[in-house]
Each structure stands twice: as structure tokens, then as C-alpha cells.
Design a protein around this motif. Structure first.
Motif: not given
Length: 749
Positions: A704-710
């Protein structure tokens, strides 16, 4: 004639069992059945005890006087499931209840029903018909049996639930009045016949024999009437002949056998069952002495081999064929032996490093089993003595135990009678089976012989089970080392995985999964399935997982990773093939590149709940063609979307269309996708395995890709890569769970 039951002290039966037997007899007459029995559920709710039997003598049902509620027997199934169980004949009995079919190899039809009052279940009943009965119960018979079950349950509740165990009291035989009138005329008529005629009641006792019959048998009628033929005639004391009598009684079909009356007279016995007995015609048999072998004479006429004892041994032998591991053996032995013989506790002991070891027990508290466990074999106790010498020991009371072991070296387990049975496999003692009774217990000669025989069966099953457990532990250790212990923690991605081995064979297989950190913003994920469910498949799975990880970390793209892995598998030439799906995710851009080798299509759940199958092109299975190519497909992922990778064990079920199963899994993903990823993985696994039986392994990986900054490698210095298991324990992804949702077994940690 009914077999009445009375307490063992001989007091008259005044607690309602006679009335219950009369009611049961009336039911049998109304539905046209010839035999019936009523079981009472003991206060503990785990054992059924026979209270009344009509139509058969007690010795026919002795192995089933007390049965576990979990036993695979129709009356127990009827009570457990609260329904009528119908067995239409021998073929269905063999298919559904093979252990019972082995012990009762006769033709009959059976119905079993639960007995329950308004408050709770209280027992069960069974009814037998000859095979001349239609193969289905009529609606009228069903209604009558259902009404009878209600009435009999009320009668059963009137019997006290406390007191001594119920015992069958065999009615003494009372000969009829001497000749005169019609009886004398009938005897005169029968005496004129050239063949012999005799009659037997439903307990196998002769009630009449003609002069010609007595002359053919070679005995006085006075000695024969009132006795069982195989008890007074040594040449008939053979289980084969008694079995024919049992066949006639149970199936209510005519049968026959030929026997040699020493020294050279062959006699044919034709049995015609009807009502409460059997009419037997005896004639000289037209055979030569060499045509039919004579049965071997009994070595000790005082200790005959009864066919009931043989069936008891066969019944347990059939049950033990279902045992795989040691705990299976313990459970089956306890379920069969403790109710059948009335024991309250059981322990299986084996030798290890010169000491006793308890491999399993039932009915003993931990502090009692501790007295047996780690006991030196040189200790002069009955359990060690039995194991060392291979000779069984029976103690009918504590006083008898004290006389033989006056130093009180036997463990004090609070019991009052014991059977210590040697477990002998391959002509060597391997352990001891302890069967204990809470009250003094008399072991008959037949009971001692049966228990000793069962000890040999238990030993063989226990040795097989210990070998199986050893192999299983080795295989699980292998698989534990091949699957990832934890998934890496990455910014911008959450992941959850589950692995379940198939329940057939050694419960290992070739399914695998992995998540591989490539850079701070790139990750690879793989799910594969090696053909087979054995140690070879598991070992090859480890090689493929290692190869994929090695090729991925060198910077190869999805298509090249699968192509190289395929070439490696073809070079290894293991004779096995594999499927695989490989995904490379750019977490900063949320782009996935996928390549597939004969593997099921992934599922993608969008944040709005819509689920679709990613119909991506793929190549051949790995290991088929060394030059195969694997196209790569790009898929855009939204934050909060869920990519589900899995093996075919999650969707393939015998008799189910694959497209329907895939659509069903997608619907479940859409319905439960709002949960956190760990709970969602559990939900999908539960949905795929509604029962505990699985013919294939299952591997599931959710991403599950999240909206957290990468982190952006072009603008920020890359931090040092963290170990895959770094971070606080509470933040780590949960390890794959066991088959029941609890702590994982070693192979799936």
C-alpha cells in the motif's frame, strides 16, 4: 428379547431403565426395525454410555458401550450436529465411517438421532433395519422416529445421573415346560425330518434342538440347551463360526458355514434369522476332508478368542491409520480406549536418555504427569518394569499394587486400578501405555488379551508418528530459514504478508514472497510458487528467492530479473517449474513496473473501493524455456491503493471455477479494504480457507503506497540504509500468522 440393564451390585432395576427398554421395543415394532439402542450423555458431556440395547446381546456392542462424543460413529455425529444420520448400507458405512465398517462388516441400514429435552441434549439413539428395507426412510418413519426421540429423551432423563456405571444384566435362560399338547406334536414332527433343527435366542443360546440335530453334533440335548454352541463344542470354538451368527443377527439375512466335527464328519449349518432368534438347519456337508481346512484347535480352551475382541482391535487399528503426528496418536488412543474400557486417565511414556518421557496424556493433571516424566529406567516402578521387560502388568486395586511394590515407588496418581501395557515395535520395547481407573477394576482374561494387543498397535503408530514429527520439524526448520522473518520498513509504503502451508503431506511447500529495499525511494516485491509440496520444492524455493534478490540488487529491471531467474532454473534442471510475479515500485512517483511468469494476475484496490484485475501480459513458467522473455508493464498507483500479490492456493478450490474464485476474492478485497493492512491480510486468508483443509500452499503479499513524504535522492543526502528489522518493536510489521490466526509455527515466522 431385551437386554435389561442393572447396577453391578445386582440390585433390581428400579430407576426407569426397564420402562425405557419397553418404550424402545415399541418404537422398533412401529418402524419395522429389528435392533435399537439408547445412549446416555454422561455429566461431563464428553462420553456417551449405552443405557439400553434391544435386539442384540451385550457382547455385540461391548466395544461401543462407552464412546467419546468426538468419535466418528453415527450416534455421536447425530448428537454433535443435532440431526438425524442415515446410513443406507455397507458402502456408505465404509465411505463415511470406515472404522465402524471394519468392526461391523455386515449388511444393514441405520438411523441415528439425538435425544434432547427442552433444556439440553441428554443422549442419542440408533435403529437398525435389514437391507430389505428401502434405501431411504419414508416421511412417516422420520416423523415417528422424531416423536420417539422426544419421548425417549424424557424417559432417559428420569434415570439418575449419579451412581455406579450401567451394566448389562443378561437374563438367565429358563427352559420351557416339558412336552405335551402342541409342543409335543411339533417336536414329533421335527424329529421325522432327515436334517437336524435347532433354535437360538438373540444371545446365541440354544433353546431347542431336535434329536437328529443332537445326533449330528454328537452331544446330549440336555447339555446343549441353554448354552452357546461355541462354548460347549470345542470344534465350533472359532471366530469364523461366531462371525456367521453375528452376521445373521445384525443383517437379519440368512447365512451359512461348514465345520468339521472330529474326526471326519463335515456339517453344514444354515442360519435363518427372524424375530428374536435364529433357526438353524444342520445337514451333512458333501465335501471331502481335504477340500476345506479345519480350524486350528484352541491352545487353551479356557481362553477362547472371541470375535468381539478381534473387532475391538480392528476398530482401534482403523482409527490409528488416521494418525500423523504423536499428538494425533495420543488423541485417538484416548478417544478410543478410555471410553471403551471405562478408564479415567491415560498416559503414553517412551524412553529417552535412560529415562521415561511423557509424550502425551489425558485425564492427568500436570503435577501427576511430572511424577512419570524423567523417571530413571532403573527405578523399580510398574511403568519402567513394563517398558524394560515388555511384559504387561494389571493391578485391580491399590492393595494389589502395594503387595507387589511395597516400597511405594509407583507414582501416586490418585487412581485405584491400572493397566501397564508394553509398547513393542520391531520386537523391542519402545514405551508404556498407562490406562488408569478411578475405582477398582476387574480385568477379565479377554480384556487383558485385548489391551495387550492394542498395546502393539499403539507402539507401531507411535513409532511412525515420532518419525513423522522428526521429519516435519526438520522441514519446518528448513522453511523457516528460507522465508523472510520480517518485512523492511520504508517511508511511503506499508506491507503485510501471510504464508500458510498446505495441510496435506508434511505441511511445507514452494510458495514464497519477499520485499527488497533497492534504494531509499525504490523497492521490489516478489511472490512465487514452485511446483510441489515437499522438501525439494522448499529447497528450490530458497534458491529462487536468493536469485531474485541477487539480480534485483544489481539494478536489473523486472523483465531482466525474471529472464535471469528463468535461465538459472533451466540450468539447474530440477525437474520442477515455478511461477512468479515481480514488482518494482518507485515510491516517490508511485509507479509500479510489473513482470509476470505464468503467475495469477495481481489485484488492485483503488482508494474509492473499486477493485480490478491487472491484466498484464506475461511469459512462460520459469524453467520451461531458457530463452523466454517477460514483458514489463507500468501501472500508476494512488496513495492508499492496495496491490495484492498471491499464489494460486488463495483462489484455487476443487470444483470451483477460477474466474469465479478470482471475482469472489476481489469482492472480499473491496468489502474489507478499509481495514489496516494486517487485519485485511487476515480477512483475506480467512475468506480463502473456510475449513482447515488445504491442498495447496498460500502466499499473500499486500502493498500500500502512502502519502508519507519519500526522500528525494537528488535534493537530500541519502541517509544510511537501516537494517531490515530496525525500528521500535511496536512499529515493525507483524510476522505472518499461523493457520488459525495465532502465533506462527516455526516455518512461517
Amino acid at each position: 428379547m431385551a437386554a435389561r440393564f442393572s447396577p453391578p451390585d445386582g440390585r433390581p432395576d428400579g430407576d426407569g431403565r426397564d420402562a425405557l427398554a419397553v418404550d424402545l421395543l415399541g418404537v422398533l415394532e412401529e418402524v419395522g426395525a429389528h435392533t435399537g439402542g439408547i445412549y446416555r450423555l454422561e455429566p461431563g458431556g464428553q462420553v456417551l454410555e449405552l443405557a439400553v440395547i434391544e435386539g442384540l446381546p451385550r457382547e455385540f456392542v461391548r466395544p461401543w458401550e462407552r464412546i467419546s462424543l468426538t468419535a466418528p460413529i453415527p450416534v455421536a455425529v447425530a448428537l454433535r450436529e443435532g440431526r438425524l444420520v442415515w446410513v443406507e448400507g455397507e458402502e456408505e458405512m465404509v465411505r463415511c465411517y470406515p472404522g465402524l465398517a471394519l468392526a461391523l462388516p455386515y449388511q444393514f441400514r441405520m438411523a441415528a438421532l439425538p435425544l434432547a429435552t427442552d433444556t439440553a441434549p441428554c443422549g442419542g439413539m440408533f435403529v437398525l433395519w435389514p437391507c430389505s428395507h428401502p434405501s431411504r426412510l419414508s416421511s412417516g418413519e422420520r416423523d415417528r422416529l422424531a416423536a420417539a426421540a422426544t419421548d425417549l429423551a424424557r424417559g432417559l432423563e428420569k434415570i439418575p445421573r449419579t451412581g455406579p456405571p450401567l451394566r448389562a444384566g443378561l437374563e438367565p435362560y429358563v427352559p420351557g415346560p416339558p412336552g405335551g399338547g402342541r409342543a409335543e406334536a411339533l417336536e414329533t414332527m421335527v424329529a421325522r425330518l432327515p436334517e437336524g433343527i435347532c433354535a437360538m435366542d438373540d444371545h446365541g443360546r440354544l433353546t431347542f434342538i431336535s434329536p437328529r440335530g443332537a445326533a449330528l453334533i454328537g452331544e446330549s440335548p440336555r447339555r446343549l440347551v441353554g448354552a452357546r454352541p461355541w462354548r460347549v463344542l470345542p470344534w465350533l470354538n472359532d471366530p469364523v463360526y461366531e462371525d456367521r451368527y453375528r452376521a445373521a443377527m445384525v443383517s437379519r439375512q440368512p447365512t451359512s458355514f461348514v465345520a468339521l466335527r472330529p474326526p471326519d464328519l463335515w456339517l453344514s449349518f444354515d442360519l435363518y434369522p427372524l424375530g428374536s432368534g435364529i433357526t438353524v438347519r444342520i445337514t451333512p456337508a458333501p465335501v471331502e476332508p481335504g477340500d476345506v481346512p479345519a480350524p486350528a484347535p484352541s491352545v487353551d480352551p479356557a481362553i477362547p478368542t472371541r470375535v468381539g475382541a478381534i473387532y475391538h482391535v480392528l476398530h482401534l487399528a482403523s482409527a490409528l491409520t488416521q494418525a500423523a503426528g504423536v499428538q494425533d496418536v495420543v488423541d485417538l488412543v484416548a478417544d478410543q480406549m478410555m471410553p471403551a474400557f471405562g478408564g479415567q486417565a491415560l498416559a503414553l511414556l517412551t524412553a529417552e536418555d535412560g529415562r521415561l518421557g511423557v509424550v502425551g496424556h489425558r485425564g492427568y493433571p500436570p503435577e501427576i504427569t511430572a511424577q512419570y516424566d524423567r523417571l530413571p529406567l532403573r527405578s523399580p516402578t510398574p511403568s519402567t518394569r513394563t517398558m524394560v521387560t515388555g511384559v504387561p502388568s494389571f493391578f485391580e486395586s491399590p492393595e494389589e499394587m502395594d503387595q507387589i511394590y511395597p516400597m511405594a515407588v509407583a507414582p501416586d496418581d490418585g487412581m485405584a486400578a491400572w493397566a501397564f501395557l508394553p509398547l513393542i515395535a520391531s520386537d523391542r520395547p519402545v514405551g508404556t501405555c498407562v490406562l488408569a481407573f478411578s475405582q477398582p477394576h476387574h480385568f477379565t482374561v479377554e480384556e487383558r488379551a485385548v489391551l495387550t494387543s492394542l498395546g502393539g498397535l499403539i507402539a507401531q503408530a507411535l513409532e511412525r508418528a515420532r518419525l513423522y514429527d522428526a521429519k516435519l520439524e526438520l522441514a519446518h526448520g528448513l522453511q523457516e530459514s528460507l522465508l523472510p522473518h520480517a518485512l523492511p520498513r520504508l517511508p511511503g509504503l506499508t506491507a503485510a504478508a501471510r504464508y500458510l502451508p498446505g495441510t496435506e503431506g508434511m505441511e511445507i511447500g514452494g510458495d514464497f514472497y519477499d520485499v527488497i529495499r533497492l534504494t531509499d525511494d525504490t523497492v521490489a516485491a516478489v511472490v512465487g510458487d514452485v511446483q510441489g509440496h515437499n522438501v525439494t520444492a522448499a529447497a528450490l524455493m530458497g534458491q529462487l528467492r536468493t536469485a531474485v534478490r541477487a539480480y534485483a540488487t544489481t539494478g536489473a529491471g523486472p523483465a531482466e530479473v525474471l529472464a535471469r531467474t528463468n535461465h538459472l532454473l533451466a540450468d539447474l534442471d530440477p525437474g520442477l517449474f515455478a511461477t512468479c510475479v515481480y514488482v518494482q515500485l518507485d515510491l516517490r512517483r508511485r509507479v509500479a513496473h510489473l513482470a509476470r511468469a505464468g503467475h495469477p494476475q495481481p489485484l488492485l484496490r483503488h482508494p474509492d473501493g473499486d477493485v480490478r484485475v491487472l491484466d498484464i501480459p506475461g511469459g512462460l513458467l520459469l524453467g520451461v524455456d531458457p530463452g523466454a522473455e517477460y514483458p514489463c508493464t507500468e501501472v500508476l498507483l494512488e496513495a492508499g491503493s492496495i496491490l495484492a500479490l498471491y499464489t494460486d492456493g488463495l483462489i484455487e478450490t476443487p470444483g470451483t471455477d477460477l474466474d469465479d474464485a478470482l471475482a469472489d476474492l476481489g469482492a472480499e478485497l473491496a468489502r474489507t479494504g478499509e481495514q489496516n493492512l494486517e487485519d485485511l491480510a487476515d480477512a483475506l486468508i480467512r475468506h480463502a480457507r473456510p475449513t482447515g483443509h488445504r491442498s495447496d500452499d498460500i502466499a499473500l503479499l499486500l502493498l500500500c503506497p502512502t502519502a508519507d513524504p519519500v526522500p528525494d535522492p537528488e535534493s537530500d543526502p541519502a541517509p544510511a540504509p537501516a537494517p531490515e528489522e530496525s525500528g521500535p518493536p511496536a512499529a515493525r510489521p507483524r510476522a505472518p500468522r499461523g493457520r488459525d490466526g495465532g502465533p506462527p509455527p516455526p516455518s512461517v515466522q
